[in-house]
Design a protein around this motif. Structure first.
Motif, PDB file in Angstrom:
ATOM      1  N   VAL A 119      -2.263   9.944  -7.678  1.00  0.00           N
ATOM      2  CA  VAL A 119      -1.949  10.616  -6.129  1.00  0.00           C
ATOM      3  C   VAL A 119      -1.868   9.297  -4.999  1.00  0.00           C
ATOM      4  O   VAL A 119      -2.939   8.589  -5.252  1.00  0.00           O
ATOM      5  N   SER A 120      -0.823   9.530  -4.437  1.00  0.00           N
ATOM      6  CA  SER A 120      -0.830   8.420  -3.341  1.00  0.00           C
ATOM      7  C   SER A 120      -0.585   8.853  -2.084  1.00  0.00           C
ATOM      8  O   SER A 120      -0.061  10.103  -1.859  1.00  0.00           O
ATOM      9  N   ALA A 121      -0.913   7.806  -0.873  1.00  0.00           N
ATOM     10  CA  ALA A 121      -0.914   8.079   0.402  1.00  0.00           C
ATOM     11  C   ALA A 121      -0.677   7.017   1.114  1.00  0.00           C
ATOM     12  O   ALA A 121      -0.754   5.844   0.431  1.00  0.00           O
ATOM     13  N   GLY A 122      -0.119   6.841   2.520  1.00  0.00           N
ATOM     14  CA  GLY A 122       0.304   5.738   2.922  1.00  0.00           C
ATOM     15  C   GLY A 122       1.300   4.892   2.414  1.00  0.00           C
ATOM     16  O   GLY A 122       1.165   3.505   2.504  1.00  0.00           O
ATOM     17  N   LYS A 123       2.378   5.590   1.934  1.00  0.00           N
ATOM     18  CA  LYS A 123       3.397   4.737   1.250  1.00  0.00           C
ATOM     19  C   LYS A 123       2.712   3.933   0.134  1.00  0.00           C
ATOM     20  O   LYS A 123       3.128   2.826  -0.345  1.00  0.00           O
ATOM     21  N   GLY A 124       1.739   4.327  -0.756  1.00  0.00           N
ATOM     22  CA  GLY A 124       1.438   3.772  -1.892  1.00  0.00           C
ATOM     23  C   GLY A 124       0.337   2.726  -1.514  1.00  0.00           C
ATOM     24  O   GLY A 124      -0.400   2.230  -2.618  1.00  0.00           O
ATOM     25  N   GLU A 125      -0.118   2.685  -0.313  1.00  0.00           N
ATOM     26  CA  GLU A 125      -1.315   1.772  -0.142  1.00  0.00           C
ATOM     27  C   GLU A 125      -2.623   2.386  -0.511  1.00  0.00           C
ATOM     28  O   GLU A 125      -3.661   1.545  -0.730  1.00  0.00           O
ATOM     29  N   LEU A 126      -2.840   3.797  -0.750  1.00  0.00           N
ATOM     30  CA  LEU A 126      -3.897   4.219  -1.216  1.00  0.00           C
ATOM     31  C   LEU A 126      -3.683   5.171  -2.402  1.00  0.00           C
ATOM     32  O   LEU A 126      -2.709   6.001  -2.204  1.00  0.00           O
TER      33      LEU A 126
END
Length: 383
Positions: A36-43
């Motif tokens: 699962v990703s958030a922040g355009k893959g930063e998290l």
């Protein structure tokens, strides 16, 4: 926190050594991983499920399909702020065990990313009434002849571990040879569980009982297939032999647990994250067991990567009252892992909380991709 995407991988984990039990001779494990990703893959947050057809009826293929369907449900928390949203989502999923490995993988990934976003451990989302500062793991020995058992046993003894789970099959002479090997390696200093993965019938169980008693076996795990009526005759004989009967494949859901406890044959239950559907479902079952004073074990599926091993570590730490802890075999069983470091234990089987936020492990995405055929099988973007 706005989630951007969910990626689902078919994960193939090669073993460094073959590991056999009564139902299967294994050279690798076929699991699923959820990212699962958030922040355009930063998290990113990760979860894993270990689908096993003989446990919950799931295969790797069915778990992949289920994962796509479950993430696409309207209740999926794309705007994730509180753990309560995860519980509401899990509670909204269809009942039954056929989705359990998938549910475990999705739930763990959501917990991991939420905890990472707060710089917390996932353990902080749960009650710590039974929390412990470290876990003492046992170790497992595969199905094999006396020579194989002796070799594994010596390695375990060198680590200062005397809590052993031994896999046995149907052949009583092979069982005798394996148990003699345990006695030769450990002397009288062992706490021995026997796991036959539902391979015995009434006659085989009764034939083995004097042997198990002679070698001071503490626990016999799931000798018969679920709902076999012969358990009515066998359970009293097993108790009379001074051996505790533990349920595993018979108990994957709270409903199955309630039925098995009402029947009264099993006096201990093996709780496993992937088998039982993740943290929320496992802890519901554990609370039920605690309320009745029934012993339980925090177990694992052989062939878990560092993702599921880390989740199992968190559950074990939350359950200091568990009778046994099995897991964190990464360094001993896997030739390749998806985490930067294996999740393992030290001398005496002692293991502490993993450092870092979330699950406490970092994922090597190059290895994740390589062990998943080079790409995720399913990618779901935020609607």
């Amino acid at each position: 926190m706005r989630l951007d995407s969910v990626k689902i991988y078919s994960l193939s984990l090669p073993f460094s050594i073959p590991f056999s039990h009564a139902l299967k001779h294994r050279f690798s494990a076929n699991n699923i991983a959820v990212e699962v990703s958030a922040g355009k893959g930063e998290l990113r947050g990760y979860g894993e499920g270990a689908p096993r057809p003989y446990v919950t009826g799931e295969s790797q293929g069915s778990a992949l399909i289920d994962a796509g369907r479950l993430v696409n449900r309207p209740s999926f928390p794309w705007n994730l702020e509180e753990p309560g949203q995860i519980w509401d989502y899990i509670d909204s999923l269809p009942p039954g065990k056929i989705h359990h490995s998938t549910t475990c993988a999705i739930e763990t990934a959501l917990l991991d990313i939420l905890a990472r976003s707060r710089e917390k451990s996932i353990s902080d989302f749960f009650s710590k009434d039974f929390y412990t500062g470290n876990v003492v793991y046992g170790s497992a020995i595969p199905l094999g002849d006396g020579k194989v058992v002796k070799e594994f046993g010596r390695r375990i003894r060198e680590l200062g571990i005397n809590r052993v789970k031994l896999k046995l099959g149907r052949n009583i002479e092979e069982s005798r040879s394996a148990l003699k090997a345990i006695s030769m390696v450990f002397g009288n200093d062992y706490d021995l569980k026997i796991d036959v993965n539902m391979a015995w019938n009434r006659e085989q169980t009764m034939a083995h009982l004097p042997l198990l008693q002679a070698f001071r076996v503490s626990v016999l795990e799931q000798p018969l297939v679920p709902c076999d009526p012969d358990i009515n005759l066998l359970a009293p004989a097993i108790r009379e032999a001074g051996i505790q009967l533990m349920a595993d494949e018979s108990v994957c859901t709270l409903g199955e647990l309630e039925r098995v406890m009402e029947e009264g044959h099993y006096r201990m239950v093996n709780i496993r994250l992937s088998k039982c559907g993740g943290f929320r479902k496992c802890l519901e079952m554990i609370e039920y067991l605690r309320s009745g004073g029934t012993a339980f074990q925090i177990g694992c599926h052989l062939g878990e990567s560092g993702i599921l091993s880390a989740a199992g570590r968190a559950l074990s730490l939350l359950c200091g009252d568990a009778r046994y802890h099995d897991g964190s075999y990464d360094a001993f069983l896997l030739r390749e892992n998806v985490t930067d470091q294996p999740v393992s234990f030290g001398k005496g089987g002692i293991a502490e909380p993993l450092k870092g936020p979330g699950l406490g492990v970092e994922i090597d995405r190059d290895r994740l991709l390589r062990l998943s055929g080079g790409r995720p099988r399913i990618t779901i973007l935020r609607p």
